[in-house]
Design an enzyme around this catalytic site. Structure first.
Site, PDB file in Angstrom:
ATOM      1  N   LYS A   9      -3.644   3.763  -6.133  1.00 35.38           N
ATOM      2  CA  LYS A   9      -2.279   3.499  -6.586  1.00 35.38           C
ATOM      3  C   LYS A   9      -2.083   4.328  -7.847  1.00 35.38           C
ATOM      4  O   LYS A   9      -2.677   4.039  -8.889  1.00 35.38           O
ATOM      5  CB  LYS A   9      -2.071   2.014  -6.876  1.00 35.38           C
ATOM      6  CG  LYS A   9      -0.651   1.707  -7.332  1.00 35.38           C
ATOM      7  CD  LYS A   9      -0.513   0.292  -7.862  1.00 35.38           C
ATOM      8  CE  LYS A   9       0.852   0.109  -8.495  1.00 35.38           C
ATOM      9  NZ  LYS A   9       0.959  -1.162  -9.248  1.00 35.38           N
ATOM     10  N   GLY A  28       8.576  -5.778 -11.038  1.00 35.07           N
ATOM     11  CA  GLY A  28       9.857  -6.423 -11.299  1.00 35.07           C
ATOM     12  C   GLY A  28      10.134  -7.664 -10.483  1.00 35.07           C
ATOM     13  O   GLY A  28      11.085  -8.389 -10.743  1.00 35.07           O
TER      14      GLY A  28
END
Length: 259
Positions: free
Chosen positions: A96, A185
């Site tokens: 990632k 988020g």
């Protein structure tokens, strides 16, 4: 069951390993989430050091797919070096990729991200780039060799949900052959439902579970939310209308009589 690059998995929820009150609660939460893809930062947990070694053995015992990340890196060189170390230590070509460009909102640096992606793809990595919801950047990342993108819903740790659903919907429509994961988020299960109803392939989160009053229950809630959102997408969510429409119209509709 669905295909995540070179692996078949069941869950569409990816989960992080930071910020939990204890290792035991972390393990319970991961199990409750049903997640089979777990992210870990090499900068936080080095598997060859004492505490990191214990942590690594704990993760290994859970039989999950590890997705190392380059969290905290602020340059191409730093991100590439961290990715190389992660591949050697964790024995995976998945990475990632995070290259932070702004310390205030932890927004990815689009230019450094693209450069690092090109270099890592050339080295044989399967790059999962953490990016913004900018269509042009995402197209460039796909051109660079990414088969999966991880656009943010909102800045990391804010819990604001999907701040720009229009942009995320556009990405889904324009990049229909690319795996898309909303990363960062997500603060509530309802946010995960919304992302999945847009047709996203998965959701990645950490803080919303790890810092909940009851992380295990919250992990279960997100498990159900992701499954529910995916089912709704596959079933076909009804379109919104500006005008009311009766659910049982009588005008022009025959009455069916049972004999």
């Amino acid at each position: 069951m669905w295909q995540l690059i070179d692996k078949e998995i069941d869950s569409r929820l990816f989960i992080g390993t930071a910020l939990y009150p204890s290792p035991d609660i972390m393990c319970q939460s991961i199990k409750a989430s049903g997640s089979q893809v777990v992210t870990v930062s090499l900068r936080r947990q080095n598997p060859v050091e004492a505490a990191g070694k214990d942590f690594w053995q704990l993760i290994q015992s859970m039989d999950v797919h590890l997705l190392p990340n380059t969290a905290g890196c602020q340059s191409v060189k730093e991100a590439v070096t961290t990715a190389q170390m992660a591949r050697e230590l964790f024995n995976t070509h998945w990475i990632k990729l995070e290259v932070i460009g702004d310390e205030y909102n932890l927004q990815p640096d689009p230019f450094a991200l693209l450069e690092a992606t090109k270099e890592l793809v050339a080295q044989g990595f399967e790059v999962f780039p953490y990016c913004t919801d900018d269509l042009v950047l995402c197209e460039k990342l796909v051109e660079a060799g990414c088969r999966i993108l991880m656009p943010w819903g909102a800045p990391i740790g804010t819990g604001k949900g999907l701040m720009n659903p229009y942009a995320l919907r556009t990405l889904r429509e324009r990049l229909n052959d690319v795996l898309l994961v909303v990363d960062a988020g997500i603060g509530a299960p309802s946010h995960a439902v919304q992302a999945m109803q847009l047709g996203y392939d998965a959701v990645l989160l950490n803080t919303a579970v790890a810092q909940a009053s009851d992380p295990v229950k919250m992990a279960k809630a997100f498990n159900l939310a992701v499954s529910s959102g995916r089912l709704a997408y596959e079933a076909g969510v009804m379109p919104e209308r500006d005008l009311a429409q009766p659910s049982t119209p009588v005008i022009g509709t025959p009455f069916w009589h049972q004999k």
